[in-house]
Enzyme design. Structure first.
Site, short mmCIF file in Angstrom:
data_model
loop_
_atom_site.label_atom_id
_atom_site.label_comp_id
_atom_site.label_asym_id
_atom_site.label_seq_id
_atom_site.Cartn_x
_atom_site.Cartn_y
_atom_site.Cartn_z
N ASN A 194 -13.04 10.48 -0.83
CA ASN A 194 -13.59 9.35 -1.73
C ASN A 194 -13.46 8.22 -0.91
O ASN A 194 -12.49 7.55 -0.86
CB ASN A 194 -13.17 9.46 -2.97
CG ASN A 194 -13.15 10.47 -3.91
OD1 ASN A 194 -14.28 11.20 -3.78
ND2 ASN A 194 -12.10 11.04 -4.78
N CYS B 220 0.73 -0.92 0.06
CA CYS B 220 -0.04 -0.08 0.00
C CYS B 220 0.88 1.32 0.05
O CYS B 220 1.73 1.39 0.72
CB CYS B 220 -0.93 0.06 1.37
SG CYS B 220 -1.88 1.36 1.54
N HIS C 293 -7.02 2.23 1.81
CA HIS C 293 -6.57 2.80 3.03
C HIS C 293 -7.19 4.40 3.49
O HIS C 293 -7.64 4.88 2.61
CB HIS C 293 -4.83 2.86 2.86
CG HIS C 293 -4.11 3.33 4.23
ND1 HIS C 293 -3.17 2.50 4.53
CD2 HIS C 293 -4.29 4.34 4.97
CE1 HIS C 293 -2.57 2.99 5.80
NE2 HIS C 293 -3.34 4.29 6.00
N GLN D 74 -8.47 13.81 0.84
CA GLN D 74 -7.64 14.91 -0.05
C GLN D 74 -7.99 16.01 0.32
O GLN D 74 -9.15 16.73 0.86
CB GLN D 74 -7.99 14.54 -1.66
CG GLN D 74 -7.53 13.07 -2.08
CD GLN D 74 -7.50 13.37 -3.56
OE1 GLN D 74 -7.15 14.08 -4.28
NE2 GLN D 74 -8.22 12.06 -4.27
N CYS E 172 0.57 3.36 3.46
CA CYS E 172 0.89 2.63 4.77
C CYS E 172 2.12 3.34 5.44
O CYS E 172 3.04 3.71 4.51
CB CYS E 172 0.95 1.21 4.71
SG CYS E 172 -0.71 0.32 4.93
N HIS F 260 -8.29 7.55 3.72
CA HIS F 260 -7.47 8.73 3.43
C HIS F 260 -8.42 9.53 2.83
O HIS F 260 -9.46 9.62 2.42
CB HIS F 260 -6.24 8.52 2.41
CG HIS F 260 -6.61 8.00 1.15
ND1 HIS F 260 -7.24 6.86 1.12
CD2 HIS F 260 -7.02 8.93 0.15
CE1 HIS F 260 -7.52 6.69 -0.37
NE2 HIS F 260 -7.49 7.66 -1.00
N HIS G 127 -4.33 0.18 8.17
CA HIS G 127 -4.74 0.03 6.68
C HIS G 127 -6.12 -0.35 6.67
O HIS G 127 -6.98 -0.26 5.52
CB HIS G 127 -3.78 -1.05 5.85
CG HIS G 127 -4.04 -1.18 4.52
ND1 HIS G 127 -3.80 -0.21 3.32
CD2 HIS G 127 -4.65 -2.18 3.56
CE1 HIS G 127 -4.23 -0.91 2.32
NE2 HIS G 127 -4.65 -2.07 2.67
N SER H 110 -8.78 5.42 -4.92
CA SER H 110 -7.78 4.37 -5.71
C SER H 110 -7.18 3.43 -4.68
O SER H 110 -6.19 2.74 -5.03
CB SER H 110 -6.67 5.33 -5.99
OG SER H 110 -6.06 6.17 -4.98
P1 H2U Z 1 -8.08 8.88 -3.92
O1 H2U Z 1 -8.07 7.48 -3.59
O2 H2U Z 1 -9.10 9.72 -3.34
O3 H2U Z 1 -7.75 8.97 -5.44
O4 H2U Z 1 -6.86 9.69 -3.32
C1 H2U Z 1 -5.55 9.20 -3.63
C2 H2U Z 1 -4.56 10.24 -3.98
O5 H2U Z 1 -3.23 9.79 -3.74
C3 H2U Z 1 -4.39 10.57 -5.38
O6 H2U Z 1 -4.94 11.89 -5.56
C4 H2U Z 1 -2.35 10.37 -4.51
C5 H2U Z 1 -3.09 10.21 -5.96
O7 H2U Z 1 -2.78 11.30 -6.75
N1 H2U Z 1 -1.27 9.29 -4.58
C6 H2U Z 1 0.13 10.05 -4.46
O8 H2U Z 1 0.01 11.31 -4.16
N2 H2U Z 1 1.19 9.23 -4.30
C7 H2U Z 1 1.13 8.05 -4.48
O9 H2U Z 1 2.10 7.12 -4.59
C8 H2U Z 1 0.01 7.27 -4.97
C9 H2U Z 1 -1.43 8.05 -5.12
ZN ZN Z 2 -2.36 1.08 3.86
#
Ligand code: H2U
Ligand code: ZN
Length: 338
Positions: free
Chosen positions: A153, A50, A164, A168, A53, A166, A113, A161
Site C-alpha cells: 500500500n 519511524c 517508509h 506486507q 527505520c 515497505h 526512509h 500507515s
Molecule cells: P501498512 O502501512 O500497509 O499498514 O503496513 C504497515 C504494517 O506494519 C501494519 O500492518 C505493522 C502494521 O500492523 N506494524 C508493525 O508490525 N509494528 C509496528 O511497530 C508498527 C506497524
Molecule cells: Zn523510516
C-alpha cells in the site's frame, strides 16, 4: 474489434468473470467534491520516530535490526496467527464461519526512509524481488499455508500507515477471494482451450500495442481491457511461469526493472507521488502444480484526474458494478507518453 471510445458499453474481465461499465463521454463532467491533500514535505534519510527505520523501536516494543538492505519481520499486529485452534459453525447455511490461520509479515524495502520503488536503483529493487521469492517459498512450504499474498500500500490515500518504503505479506490457510476467483477462471480456460489465459491475452496485447505501457525482455506492463481503476495496470511475465520461484536470474532483474519503470511513469503523470495498492498473484501453495497460473502483478491506483482528485467506488459501483469514464486505451496512451 470496432471503436469502443464513444458508446457506453460493458467490458468483460476474463480473470474474474466480472464486468465493468465504461462510459467514455462522462470523463469531462465537473468536480466540486473532495480534494485530497498529499504530504509533499521532503523526508529525512532516517527518521528517529519511524517504526520501520533501521535500529528504531517498533510500536510493540521490539527493535529493528540495524539493517542495510531489505528487512523482514513478523507483523506485530498480525491479522492472522499460526496457532489459532480450528473451529467452525454453520446454522442452516445462514450463519457460517470457520477459523483461519496465517502468518503476516512486513517487508521494509530499504533502510532509507525517504525512498520509494520509483527512486531506487535496479539492484536495490532486485534485492526486494529476491526477498519476496524467499518469503514466498518459505511461507508457502508450511503445511497449513495455501496462499502467499505479497502486496504494497503506497501513500496515505491508500491507507499506508507510514511513508517508509515497505510492503506486507499475508500467508493464509485458504486462498482469499480474489485469488480463488482467478484460480477458477484460469483453470477453466486451460481446461477448455488447452492454453494459458494470460499467455494468450499477452500475445494479443503485444500485437495490438494499444494498451501496452512499457516492456522489457521478460515483463510487460499494460492497462488491461477490463481495468476498473483509472490508471490500473497489469504486469505480466512474458514466459509462462506459475510463480516467482520459477523466475530465472535475468527475469528477476526484469521484474525489478519493470516495477521501477511503471512507478516512475505513475509519478510523472501528475508530477507528484502516485498512491497505489499493488500486489502479486501467483500459484497457490497447496502443493498442486497449478499449471493454469501465470505470475502477474496488479497496480490499483486511486487517482483520477490530478494528484488530488481520486476515484470513489460508491453509488452504482457499490450497488451495481464497477464503472469507469476514461477508457483504458486513453489511460495507456497517457502512461506511455509520460
Ligand atoms: P501498512 O502501512 O500497509 O499498514 O503496513 C504497515 C504494517 O506494519 C501494519 O500492518 C505493522 C502494521 O500492523 N506494524 C508493525 O508490525 N509494528 C509496528 O511497530 C508498527 C506497524
Ligand atoms: Zn523510516
Amino acid at each position: 474489434m470496432s471503436n469502443w471510445q464513444a458508446a457506453p458499453h460493458r467490458r468483460y474481465n476474463p480473470l474474474t468473470g466480472e464486468w465493468v461499465l465504461v462510459s467514455p463521454h462522462r470523463a469531462q463532467r465537473p468536480w466540486q467534491g473532495q480534494v485530497e491533500t498529499q504530504a509533499a514535505a521532503p523526508r529525512p534519510h532516517h527518521d528517529p520516530k519511524c517504526y520501520l527505520c533501521p535500529g528504531n523501536e517498533r510500536a510493540a516494543g521490539r527493535r529493528n535490526d540495524p539493517y542495510t538492505g531489505v528487512f523482514v519481520f513478523e507483523n506485530d499486529f498480525a491479522a492472522l496467527h499460526a496457532s489459532t485452534p480450528a473451529q467452525s459453525g454453520n446454522e442452516g447455511g445462514l450463519i457460517v464461519a470457520r477459523t483461519e490461520r496465517g502468518i503476516c509479515e512486513v517487508v521494509c524495502f530499504s533502510p532509507r526512509h525517504d525512498l520509494a520503488l520509483a527512486d531506487m536503483a535496479a539492484p536495490e529493487v532486485r534485492r526486494i524481488v529476491d526477498a519476496w521469492v524467499e518469503r514466498y517459498v518459505d511461507l508457502g512450504s508450511r503445511d497449513f499455508i495455501r496462499n502467499v499474498q505479497i502486496f504494497e500500500n503506497r501513500g496515505e490515500m491508500m491507507g499506508a500507515s507510514n511513508p517508509h518504503p515497505h510492503g506486507q505479506i499475508w500467508a493464509t490457510e485458504e486462498p482469499p477471494t480474489e485469488v480463488a476467483k482467478e484460480c477458477g477462471r484460469l483453470g477453466a480456460y486451460l481446461l477448455e482451450k488447452g492454453t494459458c489465459l494470460l499467455c494468450d491475452y499477452l500475445a494479443l496485447e503485444v500485437r495490438a500495442r494499444e494498451r501496452l505501457v512499457c516492456e522489457n525482455e521478460s515483463f510487460a506492463a499494460l492497462v488491461p481491457f477490463w481495468a476498473v481503476w483509472p490508471f490500473e495496470t497489469l504486469v505480466l511475465s512474458k514466459r509462462h511461469v506459475t510463480a516467482m520461484d520459477k523466475l530465472s536470474d535475468s527475469e528477476r532483474d526484469g521484474l525489478a526493472d519493470i516495477l521501477i519503470a511503471i512507478t516512475v511513469r505513475y509519478n510523472r503523470l501528475f508530477d507528484a507521488p502516485f498512491p497505489y495498492t499493488m500486489g502479486f498473484h501467483q500459484r497457490p501453495t497447496d502443493g498442486e502444480p497449478h499449471e493454469e497460473w501465470h505470475l502477474h502483478a496488479h497496480f490499483y491506483p486511486p487517482l483520477l484526474r490530478s494528484a488530488t482528485v481520486r476515484k470513489f467506488m460508491v453509488g452504482f459501483e457499490m450497488l451495481g458494478m464497477p464503472q469507469r469514464d476514461v477508457t483504458p486505451e486513453t489511460a495507456a496512451e497517457r502512461l506511455r507518453e509520460v
